[in-house]
Design a protein around this motif. Sequence first.
Motif, short mmCIF file in Angstrom:
data_model
loop_
_atom_site.label_atom_id
_atom_site.label_comp_id
_atom_site.label_asym_id
_atom_site.label_seq_id
_atom_site.Cartn_x
_atom_site.Cartn_y
_atom_site.Cartn_z
N LEU A 30 31.05 54.14 42.58
CA LEU A 30 31.84 54.70 43.68
C LEU A 30 33.10 53.85 43.82
CD1 LEU A 30 29.11 55.57 46.34
CD2 LEU A 30 29.86 56.85 44.33
N ILE B 62 35.30 55.41 47.30
CA ILE B 62 34.83 56.54 48.10
C ILE B 62 34.74 56.09 49.56
CG2 ILE B 62 32.85 58.02 48.59
CD1 ILE B 62 34.34 58.96 46.19
N ALA C 268 29.60 59.66 50.06
CA ALA C 268 28.87 58.56 49.44
C ALA C 268 27.36 58.79 49.49
CB ALA C 268 29.22 57.24 50.13
N ILE D 115 26.29 61.59 47.13
CA ILE D 115 26.33 61.16 45.73
C ILE D 115 25.08 60.34 45.39
CG2 ILE D 115 27.54 59.69 44.06
CD1 ILE D 115 30.17 60.54 45.48
N PHE E 77 28.78 50.34 44.65
CA PHE E 77 29.78 50.59 45.69
C PHE E 77 30.88 49.55 45.49
CE2 PHE E 77 26.16 52.72 47.41
CZ PHE E 77 26.59 53.61 48.37
N SER F 143 35.03 50.81 49.13
CA SER F 143 34.23 52.01 49.40
C SER F 143 33.52 51.83 50.74
CB SER F 143 33.19 52.24 48.30
OG SER F 143 33.81 52.49 47.06
N SER G 267 31.74 64.57 46.05
CA SER G 267 30.28 64.61 45.90
C SER G 267 29.83 65.77 45.03
CB SER G 267 29.61 64.68 47.28
OG SER G 267 29.99 65.85 47.98
N ALA H 247 30.64 64.76 41.43
CA ALA H 247 29.69 63.75 40.98
C ALA H 247 28.34 64.37 40.62
CB ALA H 247 29.49 62.69 42.07
#
Length: 263
Positions: free
Chosen positions: A120, A123, A129, A132, A146, A150, A250, A253
């Motif tokens: 990520l 994000i 987040a 995802i 992360f 993020s 998302s 992803a």
Amino acid sequence: MPRFHSISSPANPLIKDVRRAILRGSLTEEGLCAAESFHLLREALNSGRRVNKVLATESARAAVERQFADAASLEVALIPDKLFDSLSSTESSQGVIALVEPPAWEITQLFSDCSMVVVLDGIQDPGNAGTIVRAAEAFAATGVMFIKGSVSPFNAKTLRASAGSLFRVPFVAALDPAIARAALESNRLRLYAGMPWNESHGADRNARPAIERPCALIVGNEGRGVSVEFRSSAIPVMIPTAGVESLNASIAAAILLYEAYRA
């Protein structure tokens, strides 16, 4: 049956600590995450996480007794509904917040013999987040990074959107980009950067994204996309679309995760 006691003062240290944590999108001073909803409380227990305490509205007591009659070790602080409303980050709260001991993962635990790591990269939307991470669990990703910048995985909205996946999927938060890249490269992962569809690249609109494992799927910031730090060493991968230029982070992803899962 859970053990109940009452808290009525807004100045109570526990109430103030939980309020600060939810407003900041962070852990409490005791290092606990605030998980809102009956579902997340059950997911935390089923995932083997230690639930330090539960805050519940007085009107939700019967539901707590009914749903968690088997949880004799559960300590529940009952608070007035109006006071609870000042804590909750949801518009239609179920009246329960579990204070859960978060998992602690080392970066080495994100990798396996056939790794699939989600990165990520900036994000910022907690809903994106969390969703995802949920997709990462659904499609057997081995871990989530992360990257610094993020949203926090311990943000109450991130936890809620993950629907419990953050209690199980290995992740590392606030990771420096250079450290992340070094770990990915040392584990010999192919890096794929999710990019908006662009016909000027000459790609076939009917082609499926070509992803091979072991791999890292880099999902960029909602506004600027994948950062230069990752884009420079990654293979660009695009999802063919018709009628729109790009997809929500998302959703994109999840599609890339599915393709990698099939690889």
